[in-house]
Each structure stands twice: as structure tokens, then as C-alpha cells.
Design an enzyme around this catalytic site. Structure first.
Site, PDB file in Angstrom:
ATOM      1  N   ARG A   1      -0.421  14.065 -11.830  1.00  0.00           N
ATOM      2  CA  ARG A   1       0.668  13.556 -10.983  1.00  0.00           C
ATOM      3  C   ARG A   1       1.922  14.426 -11.167  1.00  0.00           C
ATOM      4  NH1 ARG A   1       3.765   8.433 -13.694  1.00  0.00           N
ATOM      5  NH2 ARG A   1       3.381   8.949 -15.871  1.00  0.00           N
TER       6      ARG A   1
ATOM      7  N   SER B   1       6.829   6.989 -10.335  1.00  0.00           N
ATOM      8  CA  SER B   1       5.468   7.045 -10.870  1.00  0.00           C
ATOM      9  C   SER B   1       4.593   8.019 -10.090  1.00  0.00           C
ATOM     10  CB  SER B   1       4.831   5.651 -10.838  1.00  0.00           C
ATOM     11  OG  SER B   1       5.501   4.760 -11.705  1.00  0.00           O
TER      12      SER B   1
ATOM     13  N   ASN C   1       2.190 -14.098  26.227  1.00  0.00           N
ATOM     14  CA  ASN C   1       1.394 -14.919  27.155  1.00  0.00           C
ATOM     15  C   ASN C   1       0.789 -16.149  26.499  1.00  0.00           C
ATOM     16  OD1 ASN C   1      -0.929 -14.056  25.745  1.00  0.00           O
ATOM     17  ND2 ASN C   1      -1.265 -12.346  27.150  1.00  0.00           N
TER      18      ASN C   1
ATOM     19  N   ASP D   1      -2.139  -1.775 -18.043  1.00  0.00           N
ATOM     20  CA  ASP D   1      -1.984  -2.641 -16.875  1.00  0.00           C
ATOM     21  C   ASP D   1      -3.282  -3.337 -16.496  1.00  0.00           C
ATOM     22  OD1 ASP D   1       0.693  -2.364 -16.523  1.00  0.00           O
ATOM     23  OD2 ASP D   1       0.579  -0.900 -14.903  1.00  0.00           O
TER      24      ASP D   1
ATOM     25  N   HIS E   1      -6.844  -3.163  23.216  1.00  0.00           N
ATOM     26  CA  HIS E   1      -7.955  -3.719  23.994  1.00  0.00           C
ATOM     27  C   HIS E   1      -7.629  -3.720  25.491  1.00  0.00           C
ATOM     28  CE1 HIS E   1      -5.307  -7.065  22.768  1.00  0.00           C
ATOM     29  NE2 HIS E   1      -5.530  -7.531  23.986  1.00  0.00           N
TER      30      HIS E   1
ATOM     31  N   ASP F   1       0.568 -10.827  21.170  1.00  0.00           N
ATOM     32  CA  ASP F   1       0.646 -11.812  20.092  1.00  0.00           C
ATOM     33  C   ASP F   1      -0.118 -11.351  18.857  1.00  0.00           C
ATOM     34  OD1 ASP F   1       2.114 -13.949  21.472  1.00  0.00           O
ATOM     35  OD2 ASP F   1       0.328 -14.131  22.717  1.00  0.00           O
TER      36      ASP F   1
ATOM     37  N   HIS G   1      -9.487 -12.955  28.569  1.00  0.00           N
ATOM     38  CA  HIS G   1      -9.095 -12.004  27.520  1.00  0.00           C
ATOM     39  C   HIS G   1     -10.125 -10.888  27.350  1.00  0.00           C
ATOM     40  CE1 HIS G   1      -7.530 -10.478  23.671  1.00  0.00           C
ATOM     41  NE2 HIS G   1      -8.809 -10.360  23.345  1.00  0.00           N
TER      42      HIS G   1
ATOM     43  N   PHE H   1      -4.071   0.775  -4.836  1.00  0.00           N
ATOM     44  CA  PHE H   1      -3.451   0.168  -3.665  1.00  0.00           C
ATOM     45  C   PHE H   1      -3.790   0.900  -2.371  1.00  0.00           C
ATOM     46  CE2 PHE H   1      -0.117  -1.127  -6.957  1.00  0.00           C
ATOM     47  CZ  PHE H   1      -0.818  -2.280  -7.270  1.00  0.00           C
TER      48      PHE H   1
ATOM     49  N   HIS I   1      -5.194  -2.920 -11.856  1.00  0.00           N
ATOM     50  CA  HIS I   1      -4.547  -1.673 -11.467  1.00  0.00           C
ATOM     51  C   HIS I   1      -5.400  -0.439 -11.765  1.00  0.00           C
ATOM     52  CE1 HIS I   1      -1.159  -4.256 -10.929  1.00  0.00           C
ATOM     53  NE2 HIS I   1      -0.295  -3.271 -10.754  1.00  0.00           N
TER      54      HIS I   1
ATOM     55  N   GLU J   1       2.483  -0.464   1.607  1.00  0.00           N
ATOM     56  CA  GLU J   1       1.460   0.574   1.583  1.00  0.00           C
ATOM     57  C   GLU J   1       0.785   0.763   2.941  1.00  0.00           C
ATOM     58  OE1 GLU J   1       1.808  -1.145  -2.567  1.00  0.00           O
ATOM     59  OE2 GLU J   1       1.480  -1.990  -0.556  1.00  0.00           O
TER      60      GLU J   1
ATOM     61  N   HIS K   1     -11.584  -5.976  28.646  1.00  0.00           N
ATOM     62  CA  HIS K   1     -10.511  -6.957  28.533  1.00  0.00           C
ATOM     63  C   HIS K   1      -9.606  -6.871  29.758  1.00  0.00           C
ATOM     64  CE1 HIS K   1     -11.902  -6.057  24.455  1.00  0.00           C
ATOM     65  NE2 HIS K   1     -11.486  -7.269  24.100  1.00  0.00           N
TER      66      HIS K   1
END
Length: 651
Positions: A344, A371, A171, A456, A51, A141, A247, A424, A460, A398, A11
Site C-alpha cells: 500500500r 490507510s 408514477n 481487526d 429498463h 422510483d 411496467h 469492502f 475485515h 464505497e 418495458h
């Protein structure tokens, strides 16, 4: 352009378009020492539009980094050379982070700037600013189109990261051409809305204008700065500049010859005139800057010796003296409690045991603190006005959270961790991959790990997520079954400096499993015999997480029927696979082909352990919305079903 031409790929457009900006920054402002790429108070430079890697390699060569020789540039994108198609992080090297997936470099930069602000708040004292550097980011961009840039830059404004300075290569071109058809955001207003200082409409080919903008950016402010530089992609190529054709493809011999003529550059390819090389050489200035900092640190050490020693330890990535004994004692105490709880909650128990001994731990949650249970008893949240702390309110971000934590780890001085629901982790996927690719420490706390999430429902309830994380090279995955295995998993994660670790944890409570000292030690090897029989087993049950309880109950029932049963708890398949062959054979003897694996997730990965003659009790479909206990029964995760599967197999 010569390197891209020699490689016949690459590039050239962004490097040529940003060369004027880079010349001003690297020769007049950037604080770095080519003789010591990793000194603690250097500025961090991130090429988010990765790049354009040849720009970075050229800068490293010109300023005097020995490993980036002219031979390296001649062999751009070739096997075995440091000049890869996109910049790649190596421990001890000058490339601060691997970039290429757009938007992640700027997000790593936010993490680095957070690290600088947090360390400064913790260690600086009046008249002794030993943490006093900036984070500079080049971006284009594409980085601003990626959604992760919104997540990260919004948080950067909230946290008032005034030492983060971004230079935007405005650009108006991306791969598909002029961006007006798909990217018409008012970037200046967008970043002003985030709480940034914006310096707009800077001529990116006017050294004086660039310098004036940087001077304004480096003036005292608590706002991060976005300098919007109007540039021409492929600047200097008379027939191709300003077009998408520059590019991602070589310019071609004719255009390169025309560019040399246009720019008045007569030197042959890869030849740098002596006066130009001398003007660029940054070794003398860099050595003086580091020497000045060393003197300042010596004065700081004389006045604050304990703080200086702690800062040096943190930046060197060393554990505190006595860490191993402390960890051993904590795990023994947790085992002695014999407490039944969700893993947990067991994770929070481990955090409360380990975090006070490791002040470098810094983390947070993506708006799920209550949680994920990531906020331990010694957590102190940071804010824009007070960065002296170790807990981050990441908000619902996340992807940004995970890449920011990569930046925290890359900066040095911190062991980052972050939490969300396991399902997630998909939002974070490419940042997880980048952590694994860079082999950077990042601890991922993933809770609500299965259909045990319950009402849920399938949106989930993760099914494929644990298996997919296990497929990622350099990603260590732990799915512990109780408080003891959870503490062991946390210890592994805290000591794993060669990659990220995912901790996969339950919402629902799990019983404590009885173990002796040898089994506690064996659990750290990823898989071990939790329950055994006399003589050769007739059946081996392999389980993880919440399904270990099922395996143990099924084993008790089978033993009553006279079946010889071995139960293997395998909290981490990758750690078990890394053990020597003799140990693996001692746990899973080849002579016992009757095996059943049990995990509330997709079955594919388990066939390697049970073989074609074994069985896997898993879930190769999405879940349902219902109470967790009903779902486990509905999908066959009961001890009665395990017993039935074993009897069918043995028959």
C-alpha cells in the site's frame, strides 16, 4: 410500444409515461449533435431507469443518429442489434453509459457532472467557457429506493453540482404494484436535505409545465436540481395505463390498437409521418451548436494554445508525450531504491512517481485516505466551492464512489481511481461489474488484502475477494509482492483503457526482491520466473503478494537440500493467461508437474496452474482476530510449512 410488442418482451410503461418529458428536453434543451455523438462539450444524457430503453432508442432514431435505424427499432432485444434490452455503452456511440441496475445511472451522472465542474475549473478562462454543458438524468422510483442513490446524491449536494439536472418519473408504480406499501419517502424533503433545488409536482404530461421547470433548473444555481414529474405509467393505454401491468410486458395487440385510437395516432407500426420526422430531426441544430463551440474553441486556442492542446489531449484520452520513457525511468528508480515496505505504501510511491506526469488522474478514498494512501504529493482536494483539483473526499460510500468513478471515466478527460479495504469491495460489487461490462477504465486501490490485516479480525480480513475479482470478465487483478511489481501494476492500470484494474495491496511490510532488467520486463507479463535453477526444476513454487517472500525463503531452504527449485511470481493471473503459449510454457513447463501455489486466500483458482498432481497452500475458511504474524503461522503460511508440503509432494 410497437417495438416491445415485436420483441414480445420489454418495458413499455416508463417510455410511454416519460415520452412527454423527453419530447420537451430533447427537442428544445438538450445540446447534442447526432452527426458527432462524442463532441467534447455536448450535454450528457443518462437514462438511469434503463429498463425504459426503448424511449432512448426512439429518441436517438427520431433526432437523427444514423446507427439507430428503424430496422434497429424493429429488432429490439434481438441478437446482434444495438437496441439491447437495456442501454449499452459503446465507445464512440451516443449511449453515454450502460444502465439497468437501478441507481447506478444517476450515480454515473453524478460522476459526469463532477467531471464537467472539475474540467471547467481547470480550463475555463474569463470569456472562454469551453466547458459549458449539463448532465441530464431520467430516473424512477426504483432508482430512488436503491441505497446507492443516497450515497451519490448526498455527495452531489455537498459538491454543489449545479449543472446536474434530474427528471424523476414519479408514477407511484413499480413491478409489485403501487409503491405506497413500501416507498413513502418525502422525496422533495429528502433532496432538499441533500442541498438540492427541488421543483415538485410538475405535470409530466404538460409540455409548458415541463419547460417552465427546466427553465427554472437551468437558471444560475450552484445546486443540483431534482424535477419531480407526476406521470402516468403506460400513458395513453386506455385500459392499462397507471397499472403495474404496463411496467414489464407487451401491451398486446388489442390494447395497442386502443392506444392508437386514444392518442389519435393513425400511422402503422414503425412508420413515422414525414412532418413528424422533420420536426424531430436534430441534425441541423446539433451541427450549428457544435460549430459554434468549435469557433469558441478556436478563439480559446489562439489565446491559450497550451491549455487548448492539453484539453484536446485529455478529451481524446491520449497519454502525454514521453509517457513511456517517464514510466520506464520511474520503475527503474524504484527498483534501484530496493526499499522494503507494504505494497500500500509502494502504491503511494508509484502514485507520486506517475501522477505529476498525468494530470488527468483523479481519485480518492472511501474515508480511508490514511490507510489506502491514495492521496499523493500533488493531490488537491476539491470542494463545493472550489473544483479545481484532483482528489475527492468520498466519505463512507464505497458503492457510490466506484460508480461515480465510472461516470468520471465515461465523461472523458480523467483517469479515475478510488480506494478502500479489499473486504469492502463487496459493497462496490455491481459497480465493478458495470465497469467491466462497459470496458471502462477505473483503477481500484484495495488495501489490507489478507489475514495480514491482523487484529481487526475476520470481518475485515478478505479471504475470497481476490479470487472473486479474478472471476469477473474484463477485470484485471494485480497482487504485487514489492515496490517494483506495484509500480508495474500501476503502469498497467494507467495504460489499460479496455477495462477496470484492481490493485490488491498489503498492510504489512514486504521485502524487496532482486531482479535484473529482463525480469522487470517479464513482470509486466503477469507471471515470470523470479528465481531459477540449473536444468529442469524438480518443483515450481507459484506465489503472489506477501506469499512470494515465503516462496523465496522456502526455495533457499530446499536448494540447500539439493532440490532444484523455480519460483514464479504471478502478480496478475489474467495478464499471464493472455500471453502467448510459448511464453506461458517457458514459465510453467508442462513437463514439471510438481507444483505448489501459495496465496493467503481461497484455493479454488490455483488448481488450474498446479494441476491434479500439485498442491495449493491457501485459506478456505475465515480468519481470526490476532496479530498478523501469529495468524500467518497459525494458518500455515510459513517457509517451514512450504518446505514440508514440497517434500511430501516430491515423495
Amino acid at each position: 410500444m410497437d417495438a416491445v410488442q415485436a420483441a414480445n418482451s420489454g418495458h413499455p410503461g416508463a417510455p410511454m409515461g416519460m415520452a412527454d418529458i423527453a419530447e420537451v428536453l430533447w427537442r428544445d434543451y438538450l445540446k447534442h449533435n447526432p452527426a458527432n455523438p462524442r463532441w467534447a462539450d455536448r450535454d450528457r444524457f443518462v437514462l438511469s431507469n434503463g429498463h425504459g430503453s426503448m424511449l432512448l432508442y426512439s429518441l436517438l432514431h427520431l433526432t437523427g443518429y444514423e446507427e439507430f435505424t428503424i430496422d434497429q427499432l424493429r429488432n429490439f432485444r434481438q441478437l446482434g442489434y444495438k437496441t439491447a434490452g437495456h442501454p449499452e455503452f459503446e465507445p464512440g456511440g451516443p449511449v453515454e453509459t450502460t444502465t439497468g441496475p437501478l441507481g447506478q445511472g444517476i450515480t454515473n451522472g453524478v460522476g459526469m457532472a463532477m467531471a464537467e465542474k472539475m474540467l471547467a475549473a481547470e480550463f475555463n478562462r474569463p470569456g472562454h467557457d469551453i466547458v459549458n454543458h449539463k448532465t441530464w438524468v431520467f430516473l424512477g422510483d426504483g432508482c430512488l429506493m436503491e441505497g446507492i442513490s443516497h450515497e451519490a446524491c448526498s455527495l452531489a449536494g455537498t459538491l454543489k453540482l449545479g449543472r446536474l439536472i434530474c427528471l424523476y418519473d414519479d408514477n407511484n408504480i413499480s413491478i409489485d404494484g403501487e409503491v405506497d406499501a413500501w416507498f413513502t419517502d418525502d422525496t422533495a424533503k429528502r433532496f432538499e436535505a441533500y442541498g438540492w433545488q427541488v421543483i415538485d409536482n410538475v405535470d409530466g404530461h404538460d409540455a409548458a409545465a415541463i419547460a417552465a421547470a427546466i427553465d427554472q433548473a437551468t437558471a444560475e444555481t450552484d445546486k443540483p436540481t431534482m424535477i419531480c414529474c407526476k406521470t402516468v405509467i403506460g400513458f395513453g393505454a386506455p385500459n392499462k395505463q397507471g397499472t403495474a401491468s404496463t411496467h414489464g410486458a407487451p401491451l398486446g395487440d388489442e390494447e395497442i390498437a386502443a392506444t392508437r385510437k386514444e392518442l389519435g395516432w393513425s400511422a402503422a407500426a414503425f412508420e413515422i409521418p414525414a412532418d413528424v420526422a422533420s420536426a424531430w430531426d436534430g441534425r441541423e441544430r446539433g451541427a450549428a451548436e457544435e460549430s459554434s463551440w468549435n469557433e469558441a474553441f478556436a478563439a480559446y486556442n489562439a489565446e491559450y494554445p497550451e491549455l487548448a492542446a492539453e484539453f484536446a489531449r485529455r478529451m481524446a484520452g491520449k497519454r502525454p508525450h514521453g509517457w513511456c520513457q517517464h514510466a520506464d525511468k520511474a520503475i527503474a528508480e524504484i527498483n534501484g531504491e530496493a526499499a522494503a515496505m507494504a505494497t500500500r505504501k509502494a502504491s503511494l510511491r508509484a502514485l507520486n512517481a506517475f501522477a505529476p506526469f498525468l494530470p488527468e488522474m483523479a481519485g480518492g478514498s472511501a474515508d480511508l485516505t490514511g490507510s489506502n494512501l491514495t492521496k499523493h504529493d500533488t493531490s488537491t482536494p476539491i470542494s463545493g466551492d472550489d473544483a479545481k483539483g484532483n482528489y475527492v473526499w468520498f466519505g463512507v460510500r464505497e458503492f457510490g464512489m466506484t460508480a461515480i468513478c465510472n461516470g468520471l471515466g465515461l465523461h472523458g478527460g480523467f483517469i479515475p481511481y478510488c480506494g478502500t479495504f479489499l473486504t469492502f469491495s463487496d459493497y462496490s460489487r455491481n459497480a465493478l461489474r458495470m465497469a467491466a461490462l462497459m470496458k471502462v477504465q477505473n483503477i481500484l486501490v484495495y488495501t489490507h488484502d489478507s489475514i495480514g490485516l491482523g487484529e481487526d479480525g475476520p470481518t475485515h480480513q478478505p479471504v475470497e475477494h481476490t479470487a472473486s475479482l479474478r472471476l469477473m470478465p474484463n477485470m484485471s487483478v494485480w497482487r504485487p509482492c514489492d515496490t517494483v511489481e506495484t509500480a508495474i501494476a500501476w503502469r498497467y492500470a494507467l495504460e489499460n483503457e479496455t477495462g477496470p484494474t484492481s490493485l490488491v495491496l498489503t498492510r504489512q511490510g514486504l521485502p524487496h526482491q532482486q531482479r535484473d532488467a529482463a525480469q522487470i520486463e517479464a513482470a509486466a507479463r503477469g507471471g515470470y520466473v523470479l528465481k531459477d535453477c540449473d536444468g529442469r526444476p524438480s518443483i515450481i513454487l507459484i506465489a503472489t503478494g506477501s506469499e512470494v517472500e515465503l516462496a523465496m525463503a522456502a526455495a533457499d531452504a530446499l536448494v540447500e537440500d539439493g532440490t532444484r527449485v523455480r519460483v514464479v511470481s504471478m502478480p496478475s493471473t489474467d495478464v499471464f493467461d493472455a500471453q502467448d503459449a510459448d511464453y506461458r510454457e517457458s514459465v510453467l513447463p508442462a513437463a514439471v508437474s510438481a507444483r505448489v501455489a501459495i496465496e493467503a486466500g481461497v484455493t479454488d483458482g490455483w488448481w488450474r496452474y498446479v494441476g491434479m498432481q500439485g498442491q495449493v497452500i491457501g485459506l478456505d475458511r475465515f480468519g481470526e482476530s490476532a496479530p498478523a504474524n501469529e495468524l500467518f503461522e497459525h494458518f500455515g503460511f510459513t517457509s517451514d510449512n512450504v518446505v514440508a508440503v514440497v517434500k511430501d509432494l516430491l515423495n
